[in-house]
Design an enzyme around this catalytic site. Structure first.
Site, mmCIF file in Angstrom:
data_model
loop_
_atom_site.group_PDB
_atom_site.id
_atom_site.type_symbol
_atom_site.label_atom_id
_atom_site.label_comp_id
_atom_site.label_asym_id
_atom_site.label_seq_id
_atom_site.Cartn_x
_atom_site.Cartn_y
_atom_site.Cartn_z
ATOM 1 C CB SER A 17 2.327 -11.644 10.039
ATOM 2 O OG SER A 17 1.838 -11.504 11.352
ATOM 3 C CE1 TYR A 70 0.029 -6.640 9.559
ATOM 4 C CE2 TYR A 70 -0.152 -8.570 10.967
ATOM 5 C CZ TYR A 70 0.624 -7.653 10.280
ATOM 6 O OH TYR A 70 1.994 -7.754 10.315
HETATM 7 P P1 NAP Z 1 6.764 -0.090 9.950
HETATM 8 O O1 NAP Z 1 7.966 0.402 10.684
HETATM 9 O O2 NAP Z 1 5.425 0.496 10.236
HETATM 10 O O3 NAP Z 1 7.077 -0.056 8.393
HETATM 11 C C1 NAP Z 1 6.089 -0.298 7.402
HETATM 12 C C2 NAP Z 1 6.642 0.114 6.062
HETATM 13 O O4 NAP Z 1 5.627 -0.054 5.063
HETATM 14 C C3 NAP Z 1 7.057 1.584 6.038
HETATM 15 O O5 NAP Z 1 8.186 1.754 5.238
HETATM 16 C C4 NAP Z 1 5.836 2.229 5.383
HETATM 17 O O6 NAP Z 1 6.086 3.470 4.771
HETATM 18 C C5 NAP Z 1 5.505 1.174 4.348
HETATM 19 N N1 NAP Z 1 4.163 1.419 3.830
HETATM 20 C C6 NAP Z 1 3.000 1.375 4.506
HETATM 21 N N2 NAP Z 1 1.983 1.739 3.703
HETATM 22 C C7 NAP Z 1 2.529 2.015 2.485
HETATM 23 C C8 NAP Z 1 2.002 2.456 1.256
HETATM 24 N N3 NAP Z 1 0.692 2.716 1.094
HETATM 25 N N4 NAP Z 1 2.845 2.630 0.219
HETATM 26 C C9 NAP Z 1 4.170 2.413 0.366
HETATM 27 N N5 NAP Z 1 4.736 2.014 1.530
HETATM 28 C C10 NAP Z 1 3.927 1.816 2.564
HETATM 29 O O7 NAP Z 1 6.572 -1.623 10.270
HETATM 30 P P2 NAP Z 1 7.526 -2.884 10.174
HETATM 31 O O8 NAP Z 1 7.344 -3.623 11.439
HETATM 32 O O9 NAP Z 1 8.893 -2.549 9.708
HETATM 33 O O10 NAP Z 1 6.724 -3.706 9.053
HETATM 34 C C11 NAP Z 1 7.285 -4.178 7.857
HETATM 35 C C12 NAP Z 1 6.524 -5.411 7.417
HETATM 36 O O11 NAP Z 1 6.708 -6.424 8.401
HETATM 37 C C13 NAP Z 1 5.017 -5.224 7.296
HETATM 38 O O12 NAP Z 1 4.536 -5.954 6.189
HETATM 39 C C14 NAP Z 1 4.504 -5.808 8.590
HETATM 40 O O13 NAP Z 1 3.167 -6.253 8.487
HETATM 41 C C15 NAP Z 1 5.459 -6.945 8.773
HETATM 42 N N6 NAP Z 1 5.549 -7.511 10.114
HETATM 43 C C16 NAP Z 1 5.976 -6.762 11.161
HETATM 44 C C17 NAP Z 1 6.062 -7.350 12.408
HETATM 45 C C18 NAP Z 1 6.528 -6.606 13.615
HETATM 46 O O14 NAP Z 1 6.463 -7.165 14.706
HETATM 47 N N7 NAP Z 1 7.013 -5.388 13.513
HETATM 48 C C19 NAP Z 1 5.711 -8.685 12.579
HETATM 49 C C20 NAP Z 1 5.284 -9.405 11.479
HETATM 50 C C21 NAP Z 1 5.204 -8.815 10.250
HETATM 51 P P3 NAP Z 1 5.815 4.836 5.605
HETATM 52 O O15 NAP Z 1 6.994 4.975 6.534
HETATM 53 O O16 NAP Z 1 5.747 5.867 4.538
HETATM 54 O O17 NAP Z 1 4.521 4.661 6.339
#
Ligand code: NAP
Length: 251
Positions: free
Chosen positions: A143, A156
């Site tokens: 991140s 986080y």
């Molecule tokens: P998201 O749409 O909220 O997706 C998060 C994913 O993680 C979902 O598939 C969720 O499953 C899964 N997850 C969460 N808790 C879990 C658990 N206990 N067991 C299994 N799966 C779990 O967010 P995203 O933005 O795509 O995030 C993906 C990654 O990118 C994360 O690591 C996040 O920190 C990172 N990231 C995101 C951003 C951003 O701007 N969006 C920036 C930097 C880093 P469910 O659907 O079942 O909850």
């Protein structure tokens, strides 16, 4: 550019049902991978989107709030496709609260998914890579808060800073086995994870005005980087965290 070809490879992607995980699963499939998609409640439309590329999808349900399912995930991948070549540690959560009021529950919940399960799933997959004797690729999702402090997201920031450090440590230990461990640090991406930020008009404007590319990123923006880090094109890249951020860190 055969060096980017992933034909016949098998990739495990956690959190493949939505957001960045879905985007990366589909990109890896388009480059030739069969996908072992790990999701908590349901696989969403990812299986259909993977199969539309001509590749196979194995649906694995696991809650990564604990390390209990890590061996089962590897076993399911072997049962489905006979091998594993790539792991994308994408599943992650965020909790927002002032540091003065931050609870132990908000600390543990985030650290368990974002850092502890990431480490132990990497360990389980690396043991399989060593057994297969063909090396492998691990791609962690870091991140901007691997590089910056952030605000109101103590666990986080701790977890994602930890992901950057672990990426280096694991690269150092496992390069000798032909395993590349690297990370992608997405900038501000339009997914469920950032819905609250984008919904706050003032924060949304502040963020957008700082991004040189002048837009939020999308899951498609990770397609090229994840294929590169999963492919032989990155065989001499170890322990690197690649920012995919529209220039945010360059400001
Ligand atoms: P998201 O749409 O909220 O997706 C998060 C994913 O993680 C979902 O598939 C969720 O499953 C899964 N997850 C969460 N808790 C879990 C658990 N206990 N067991 C299994 N799966 C779990 O967010 P995203 O933005 O795509 O995030 C993906 C990654 O990118 C994360 O690591 C996040 O920190 C990172 N990231 C995101 C951003 C951003 O701007 N969006 C920036 C930097 C880093 P469910 O659907 O079942 O909850």
């Amino acid at each position: 550019m055969k060096t980017f070809d992933l034909d016949g490879k098998v990739a495990i992607v956690t959190g493949s049902n939505t957001g960045l995980g879905a985007g990366m699963a589909i990109a890896l499939a388009a480059a030739g991978c069969d996908i072992v998609g790990v999701s908590r409640a349901g696989a969403g439309d990812t299986p259909a989107r993977v199969e539309a590329t001509g590749r196979r999808f194995a649906d694995v349900r696991a809650d990564l709030a604990s390390t209990a399912p890590v061996d089962d995930i590897v076993r399911a991948a072997i049962e489905a496709f006979g091998r594993v070549d790539v792991l994308v540690n994408n599943a992650g959560i965020i909790r927002r609260e002032d540091a003065l009021a931050f609870t132990e529950d908000d600390w543990d919940a985030v650290m368990d998914v974002n850092l502890k399960s990431l480490f132990f799933l990497s360990q389980a997959v690396a043991r399989q890579f060593v057994k297969q004797q063909r090396g492998g690729k691990i791609i962690n999702v870091a991140s901007m808060l691997s590089f910056q402090g952030g605000i109101r997201v103590a666990s986080y920031t701790a977890s994602k800073s930890g992901v950057l450090g672990l990426t280096r440590l694991l690269a150092n230990e496992w390069a000798q086995h032909g395993i590349n461990v690297n990370a992608i640090a997405p900038g501000y991406m339009a997914t469920a994870n950032t819905a609250a930020l984008r919904g706050d008009v003032q924060r949304n404007d502040e963020i957008l005005s700082r991004i040189p590319a002048a837009r939020w990123g999308t899951p498609d923006d990770l397609a090229g980087p994840v294929v590169f880090l999963a492919s032989p094109a990155s065989d001499y890249v170890h322990g690197h965290t690649l920012a995919v951020d529209g220039g945010w860190l360059a400001r």
